[in-house]
Design a protein around this motif. Structure first.
Motif, PDB file in Angstrom:
ATOM      1  N   ILE A 516      52.257 -16.610  -3.552  1.00 18.73           N
ATOM      2  CA  ILE A 516      53.470 -15.840  -3.793  1.00 18.73           C
ATOM      3  C   ILE A 516      53.761 -15.836  -5.292  1.00 18.73           C
ATOM      4  CG2 ILE A 516      55.980 -15.742  -3.437  1.00 18.73           C
ATOM      5  CD1 ILE A 516      54.382 -14.897  -0.982  1.00 18.73           C
ATOM      6  N   HIS A 517      54.023 -14.641  -5.823  1.00 16.22           N
ATOM      7  CA  HIS A 517      54.289 -14.506  -7.253  1.00 16.22           C
ATOM      8  C   HIS A 517      55.716 -14.042  -7.532  1.00 16.22           C
ATOM      9  CE1 HIS A 517      50.110 -13.296  -6.178  1.00 16.22           C
ATOM     10  NE2 HIS A 517      49.808 -14.243  -7.053  1.00 16.22           N
ATOM     11  N   ASN A 518      56.320 -13.402  -6.545  1.00 15.41           N
ATOM     12  CA  ASN A 518      57.627 -12.783  -6.737  1.00 15.41           C
ATOM     13  C   ASN A 518      58.503 -13.146  -5.550  1.00 15.41           C
ATOM     14  OD1 ASN A 518      59.597 -10.963  -7.826  1.00 15.41           O
ATOM     15  ND2 ASN A 518      58.895  -9.359  -6.438  1.00 15.41           N
ATOM     16  N   VAL A 519      59.667 -13.733  -5.806  1.00 13.76           N
ATOM     17  CA  VAL A 519      60.595 -14.127  -4.750  1.00 13.76           C
ATOM     18  C   VAL A 519      61.907 -13.391  -4.946  1.00 13.76           C
ATOM     19  CG1 VAL A 519      61.912 -16.034  -3.765  1.00 13.76           C
ATOM     20  CG2 VAL A 519      59.525 -16.383  -4.427  1.00 13.76           C
ATOM     21  N   CYS A 584      72.567  -3.243  -4.312  1.00 12.54           N
ATOM     22  CA  CYS A 584      71.480  -3.091  -3.354  1.00 12.54           C
ATOM     23  C   CYS A 584      70.142  -3.504  -3.957  1.00 12.54           C
ATOM     24  CB  CYS A 584      71.428  -1.642  -2.878  1.00 12.54           C
ATOM     25  SG  CYS A 584      70.839  -1.455  -1.206  1.00 12.54           S
ATOM     26  N   GLY A 585      69.809  -3.012  -5.124  1.00 11.68           N
ATOM     27  CA  GLY A 585      68.707  -3.526  -5.911  1.00 11.68           C
ATOM     28  C   GLY A 585      67.301  -3.303  -5.413  1.00 11.68           C
ATOM     29  N   SER A 586      66.511  -4.377  -5.483  1.00 18.70           N
ATOM     30  CA  SER A 586      65.069  -4.255  -5.307  1.00 18.70           C
ATOM     31  C   SER A 586      64.665  -3.936  -3.873  1.00 18.70           C
ATOM     32  CB  SER A 586      64.381  -5.545  -5.740  1.00 18.70           C
ATOM     33  OG  SER A 586      64.880  -6.652  -5.014  1.00 18.70           O
ATOM     34  N   GLY A 591      66.174  -2.161  -8.540  1.00 19.92           N
ATOM     35  CA  GLY A 591      66.816  -3.256  -9.249  1.00 19.92           C
ATOM     36  C   GLY A 591      65.850  -4.375  -9.560  1.00 19.92           C
ATOM     37  N   PRO A 592      66.354  -5.471 -10.128  1.00 18.63           N
ATOM     38  CA  PRO A 592      65.495  -6.617 -10.455  1.00 18.63           C
ATOM     39  C   PRO A 592      64.764  -7.120  -9.220  1.00 18.63           C
ATOM     40  CG  PRO A 592      67.715  -6.899 -11.345  1.00 18.63           C
ATOM     41  CD  PRO A 592      67.778  -5.711 -10.446  1.00 18.63           C
ATOM     42  N   GLY A 593      63.542  -7.542  -9.416  1.00 18.24           N
ATOM     43  CA  GLY A 593      62.743  -8.039  -8.303  1.00 18.24           C
ATOM     44  C   GLY A 593      61.680  -7.081  -7.828  1.00 18.24           C
ATOM     45  N   ILE A 594      61.611  -5.891  -8.435  1.00 19.37           N
ATOM     46  CA  ILE A 594      60.535  -4.959  -8.093  1.00 19.37           C
ATOM     47  C   ILE A 594      59.191  -5.630  -8.407  1.00 19.37           C
ATOM     48  CG2 ILE A 594      59.435  -2.774  -8.746  1.00 19.37           C
ATOM     49  CD1 ILE A 594      62.242  -1.696  -9.344  1.00 19.37           C
ATOM     50  N   PRO A 595      58.241  -5.606  -7.487  1.00 17.17           N
ATOM     51  CA  PRO A 595      56.954  -6.284  -7.736  1.00 17.17           C
ATOM     52  C   PRO A 595      56.218  -5.698  -8.938  1.00 17.17           C
ATOM     53  CG  PRO A 595      57.203  -5.691  -5.407  1.00 17.17           C
ATOM     54  CD  PRO A 595      58.308  -5.007  -6.142  1.00 17.17           C
ATOM     55  N   TYR A 596      55.583  -6.567  -9.693  1.00 26.27           N
ATOM     56  CA  TYR A 596      54.685  -6.135 -10.753  1.00 26.27           C
ATOM     57  C   TYR A 596      53.283  -5.959 -10.167  1.00 26.27           C
ATOM     58  CZ  TYR A 596      58.333  -7.653 -14.065  1.00 26.27           C
ATOM     59  OH  TYR A 596      59.505  -7.818 -14.751  1.00 26.27           O
TER      60      TYR A 596
END
Length: 643
Positions: A516-519, A584-586, A591-596
């Motif tokens: 896991i790279h993004n939480v 609402c975001g990613s 919003g912040p947290g969009i996967p790279y």
């Protein structure tokens, strides 16, 4: 309709899709078709980025099915001369976005054929005038050169849908309702019968017609009935508000909104799109058109006297969380132009998502069409032991073959809900229980409703200062259910949804070592105070794994304020997490947290369709505790395994 164009078969095999886009017409048999894609979802039909561009067919048609199976390019369907699209089961899963229907029409699609349709998408097709059928025999008739009467397909629909079709759509039908030219398409003089929670709410709110002294209320309803009901709360957000108010103005001009004090609009889906950690590629594509949509909604609401939530206005946050905090009451009918409206079912209310046309109709008439659903009662017992969360329970439920395969379904227009009860619910609070009702829609269901329980009574007393005892809706003894499912929490494992669909259930133990790279700890299913507390409990005294990104988004101003007071936001920040303002975001790639590129994500959100979060890459849906544990180890992790 004569078949003058081509058929597009949405197969599981991306190569077969690519061949059709390249101009090859396969010789598939309707009686024995190839494996068709399960759950062609509205994010695939028209992605979140394209949704920001507008809501007309001319604008959206070129983007229909963009990136479907990583195969379809912009203009791919529209330029291919396709007239009919053929899909598998659960066609139209996901969002309530009516622009998914508009995108079909803008791409030249005149008929949709699928094994089964999801409820909101099917309603949107009826109201927007896009013909559809589950009869694959129509393909043989078209290919034989028959001029198929699409109006006849509408005659196979239930009475209310037929009446809408004959009136030329829901908006002109609404004009007839307001003029007293039409009455109910159902009997208002019926015998009483034992009813479950939602049936009792619908019966109480059922319209009796223009000539009735008592405007609402009949003795009973049953599954399959199509009823016009009084709506208690109506809401929309900036993805949909402009379209809603344009439809409204086109049909009724400047006529006043019915009881505008019982409606609200929410600026929540775009408020985080200009955050520092949102990739430039996303901002460049979405920011300006998103702001234009928000401006259009705000201007229309100010003109029509509809209250507005958002930055610098009334309380900011995800619309569903604010509805639970401030608006929903037991026994209410609650509708918003968002598929996750069932969140408010935790309030012992009938809450469900609708499309833009249905909302425009509701704003003017004060009523909403309801196909009375079948009901599955889920009786919860056992001990969660402070580890198992409602997120685990709902992923376990909707991934069960009974729901995944829609074994409750008997006809194309059937709908189904979950009614939750049992002593096992009392160990969770309203924040936590709302995750279950929210995610019922991910299982192809209309909504979920919680029977009166101790957590709800405590929530109302604490947050509203009253218990609303007179409004609680209990099921009658002898009420009918499609099935009663007894769940023992001692037997439910920590559960995840594997990438592609929330119904892809797997126990955490079976998933294995997934890096896991993004939480992401956010959204209407992962950003409540209870969610932030659960994540903080795991993270306290620990450090994040190297190169793991963590984003935390509180779901409302109230949540952010309480979390700050408890020191939770400071804890997350000191660990290196990005803590954003409420919104609402990613969840929808805004919003912040969009996967790279190259990242695998563990998210507490409710939907993990391909590219749903604004970029390619696998997304696993997990509970807040599992998300936090995974941030510590850098792989999907049971929090009990941390030393």
């Amino acid at each position: 309709m004569l078949l003058t164009g081509r058929l597009l078969w949405l197969t599981d095999d991306s190569k077969l899709v690519a061949q059709q886009l390249a101009g090859e017409d396969p010789d598939f048999s309707p009686a024995d078709p190839p494996a068709l894609h399960f759950g062609v979802n509205t994010d695939a039909m028209i992605n979140g980025a394209a949704c920001t561009l507008g809501y007309t067919g001319e604008i959206l048609g070129p983007y229909f099915l963009q990136n479907f199976k990583e195969t379809v390019e912009v203009e791919g369907v529209k330029s291919g001369g396709f007239q009919v699209v053929v899909g598998g089961d659960a066609y139209g899963s996901g969002s309530s976005r009516e622009v998914a229907v508009v995108a079909h029409q803008g791409a030249g699609i005149e008929l949709v054929i699928a094994r089964s349709f999801q409820r909101i998408f099917q309603e949107n097709m009826v109201y927007a005038g896009l013909p559809f059928t589950t009869d694959f025999g129509v393909i043989d008739r078209l290919e034989a050169g028959e001029d198929v009467d699409l109006g006849a397909l509408g005659q196979a629909l239930p009475p209310f849908f037929r009446a809408v079709s004959e009136a030329g759509g829901l908006m002109p039908y609404g004009t007839k309702v307001l003029a007293g030219e039409v009455g109910p398409t159902y009997s208002t003089e019926v015998e009483a019968r034992p009813m479950n929670c939602i049936e009792k709410i619908v019966a109480k709110k059922a319209w009796r017609g223009p000539d009735s002294a008592e405007k609402f209320g009949i003795a009973a309803v049953k599954p399959g009935d199509q009823i016009l009901c009084e709506a208690d709360f109506r809401g929309m957000h900036e993805y949909t508000g402009g379209m809603v108010m344009k439809l409204y103005a086109d049909e009724w001009g400047s006529a006043p909104v019915h009881q505008p004090e019982l409606a609200a609009a929410f600026e929540d889906h775009f408020v985080l799109i200009d955050s520092d950690t949102v990739p430039l590629t996303v901002k460049n594509k979405r920011l300006l058109p998103a702001r234009n949509l928000a401006k259009e909604m705000i201007e229309a609401c100010e003109k029509n006297g509809i209250r507005l939530h958002g930055p610098g206005r009334l309380k900011q946050g995800v619309c569903h969380r604010i509805v639970v905090e401030d608006y929903a009451r037991p026994g209410d009918i609650i509708v918003l132009t968002d598929s996750h409206t069932p969140t408010a079912g935790v309030m012992n209310a009938f809450a469900f998502g609708v499309g833009s046309t249905a909302m425009a109709f509701a704003l003017r008439t004060g009523m909403i069409p309801v196909t009375v659903p079948k009901t599955v009662r889920v009786w919860v017992e056992g001990d969660a032991k402070g580890v198992l969360s409602p997120k685990d329970l709902v992923l376990h439920l909707i991934g069960d073959p009974f729901f995944r395969e829609e074994q409750w379904r008997e006809s194309p227009t059937d709908t189904c809900v979950i009614q939750l009860g049992g002593p096992g619910l009392d160990q969770w609070n309203v924040d936590e229980l709302s995750v279950i009702t929210n995610m019922t829609v991910e299982g192809g269901l209309m909504t979920g409703i919680v029977e009166p329980c101790a957590p709800l009574r405590e929530f109302l007393k604490t947050t509203r200062g009253q218990d609303y005892a007179e409004r609680f809706v209990e099921p009658d003894e002898g009420a009918e259910y499609v099935k009663t499912i007894h769940v023992n929490l001692d037997e439910v494992p920590l559960t995840v949804a594997t990438p592609g669909d929330s119904r892809n259930r797997q126990s955490l133990a079976e998933v294995g070592d997934v890096p896991i790279h993004n939480v992401v700890i956010a959204s209407c299913t992962g950003g409540s105070l209870a969610d932030l507390r659960a994540a903080a409990e795991v993270l306290r005294g620990r450090e994040l794994a190297d190169k793991v990104r963590v984003t935390v988004t509180p779901s409302s101003d109230d949540v952010a304020s309480a979390a700050k007071k408890e020191g939770l936001l400071e804890l997350f920040t000191k660990l290196g997490a990005v803590v954003s303002a409420p919104g609402c975001g990613s969840c929808i790639g805004n919003g912040p947290g969009i996967p790279y590129e190259g990242e695998t994500t563990a998210s507490t959100t409710n939907r993990n369709f391909d590219r749903r979060m604004g970029a390619p890459g696998p997304v696993y849906l997990v509970s807040p505790a599992v998300a936090a544990a995974s941030a510590v180890t850098g792989k999907l992790t049971d929090p009990r395994a941390l030393s």
